[in-house]
Write a protein that holds these residues in place. Structure first.
Motif, mmCIF file in Angstrom:
data_model
loop_
_atom_site.group_PDB
_atom_site.id
_atom_site.type_symbol
_atom_site.label_atom_id
_atom_site.label_comp_id
_atom_site.label_asym_id
_atom_site.label_seq_id
_atom_site.Cartn_x
_atom_site.Cartn_y
_atom_site.Cartn_z
ATOM 1 N N ALA A 1 0.855 -1.191 0.000
ATOM 2 C CA ALA A 1 0.000 0.000 0.000
ATOM 3 C C ALA A 1 0.888 1.238 0.000
ATOM 4 O O ALA A 1 1.835 1.328 0.785
ATOM 5 C CB ALA A 1 -0.908 0.009 1.219
ATOM 6 N N TYR A 2 0.597 2.167 -0.878
ATOM 7 C CA TYR A 2 1.352 3.417 -0.975
ATOM 8 C C TYR A 2 0.523 4.541 -0.369
ATOM 9 O O TYR A 2 -0.656 4.721 -0.717
ATOM 10 C CB TYR A 2 1.687 3.724 -2.429
ATOM 11 N N ALA A 3 1.124 5.271 0.559
ATOM 12 C CA ALA A 3 0.419 6.340 1.260
ATOM 13 C C ALA A 3 1.377 7.494 1.532
ATOM 14 O O ALA A 3 2.606 7.315 1.504
ATOM 15 C CB ALA A 3 -0.162 5.829 2.584
ATOM 16 N N GLY B 1 -4.622 5.699 1.464
ATOM 17 C CA GLY B 1 -3.556 5.368 0.528
ATOM 18 C C GLY B 1 -3.916 5.841 -0.869
ATOM 19 O O GLY B 1 -5.066 6.166 -1.159
ATOM 20 N N HIS B 2 -2.907 5.871 -1.746
ATOM 21 C CA HIS B 2 -3.182 6.307 -3.108
ATOM 22 C C HIS B 2 -2.889 5.247 -4.156
ATOM 23 O O HIS B 2 -3.141 5.469 -5.341
ATOM 24 C CB HIS B 2 -2.410 7.594 -3.441
ATOM 25 N N PHE C 1 -2.218 0.539 -4.600
ATOM 26 C CA PHE C 1 -2.001 -0.784 -4.013
ATOM 27 C C PHE C 1 -1.516 -1.716 -5.111
ATOM 28 O O PHE C 1 -2.021 -1.686 -6.238
ATOM 29 C CB PHE C 1 -3.283 -1.345 -3.407
ATOM 30 N N VAL D 1 3.698 -1.005 3.877
ATOM 31 C CA VAL D 1 3.271 0.372 3.648
ATOM 32 C C VAL D 1 4.494 1.165 3.204
ATOM 33 O O VAL D 1 5.514 1.179 3.892
ATOM 34 C CB VAL D 1 2.661 1.001 4.912
ATOM 35 N N ASP E 1 5.790 4.961 2.213
ATOM 36 C CA ASP E 1 5.407 6.370 2.302
ATOM 37 C C ASP E 1 5.985 7.171 1.142
ATOM 38 O O ASP E 1 6.742 6.652 0.319
ATOM 39 C CB ASP E 1 5.806 6.963 3.663
#
Length: 306
Positions: free
Chosen positions: A16-18, A30-31, A33, A97, A99
């Motif tokens: 997951a990218y957040a 998040g923005h 996956f 995750v 960031d």
């Protein structure tokens, strides 16, 4: 060609990218996956194969769709999977995750990796014929110790990445030729926060140590030699998830080819720097020609286009 056996894990990375990782009890938006083949063993195998090694992976995948995808990815990357077991049940997963600064937080669920508790005769024969054995700690520790001891008995150079960080038994140190921790792992093993002090302390238990320092490069320590600092190429990081595994895979190839240690560390550092320009683990790892090209320039390594 350098013959490398990796005794290690395969995981499907659920990424997951957040903007930032959540704190305890917090939910963040998040923005993006992605599901990306990974696991420290598979990552090091892919990195070594792309850097020019002849690589085989010993480990296990599950009977699920993730297992099929993991095996297919390894084979597509020219990694020998003949001794990669398929066991009933789920494959290993890593829940990650990432960031916006490229940093990451990871939870690993072993799945099929937890079933690799011993070496088969085929595993032993494969290790015996290798130039180097790469080890990590995402398989059961008893099996890692057995693999290292078997390699030592047959004169195969062992390279251990002590991750996830944990106290290790003396018999594993005794069978390790080169230890490659990051700063955190070196501190866990020695109780020393300063990486220079940690590297020197680790020489009490292994003959050679490389402590990776992320963007600051790495430190090399060996008994009877001066401490060597090798800087990393300048880079704008997108995702650092597989940088350490890329470093180890490329380093194994360089050492197997007989490169002097400073040159081998520069080669591995360039490979790791290239990997952080791209998202994902196995998907981010550079090919041999890319590493050689990067070593020939002093310009900053910009992030790859999305």
């Amino acid at each position: 060609m350098t013959r490398i056996v990796v005794f290690g894990s395969t995981n499907m990375d659920l990424v997951a990218y957040a903007r930032r990782a959540p704190a305890r009890g917090e939910t963040v938006a998040g923005h993006a996956f992605r599901t990306i083949p990974g696991g420290k063993g598979a990552n090091q195998a892919v990195a070594a194969a792309r850097a020019g090694g002849e690589v085989a992976l010993v480990g296990a995948v599950g009977s699920d769709d993730f297992g099929y995808r993991l095996r297919d990815t390894l084979e597509h990357c020219s990694v020998d999977t003949d001794l990669l077991r398929t066991v009933e049940g789920p494959s290993g997963t890593a829940h990650i995750v990432v960031d916006d600064e490229g940093g990451n937080s990871i939870v690993v669920v072993p799945g099929a990796n937890g079933t690799v508790t011993s070496l088969s005769h085929g595993d032993e024969a494969l290790i015996t014929g290798a130039d180097l054995l790469l080890l990590q700690l995402e398989l059961p520790l008893s099996a890692v110790v057995d693999a290292a001891a078997h390699a030592r008995r047959h004169g195969v150079r062992t390279v251990l990445t002590p991750a996830p960080a944990q106290p290790l038994p003396p018999e594993l140190f005794d069978a390790t030729d080169l230890l490659v921790p990051n700063e955190h792992e070196a501190a866990v093993l020695t109780g020393r926060v300063d990486p220079h002090a940690a590297a020197l302390a680790l020489l009490d238990v292994v003959p050679e140590v490389v402590v990776t320092l992320g963007a600051a490069g790495c430190l090399y320590a060996a008994r009877g030699a001066d401490l060597l600092a090798v800087p990393a190429p300048r880079v704008r990081a997108v995702d650092t998830t597989a940088a350490g595994d890329t470093f180890v895979g490329a380093l194994a190839v360089a050492l197997g080819e007989g490169r002097p240690v400073p040159d081998a560390l520069a080669w591995a550092s360039a490979a790791a720097a290239l990997s952080v320009r791209r998202e994902g683990a196995s998907t981010s790892m550079p090919y041999r020609a890319e590493i050689e090209a990067a070593l020939g320039t002093s310009e900053p390594l910009e992030a790859d286009p999305a």
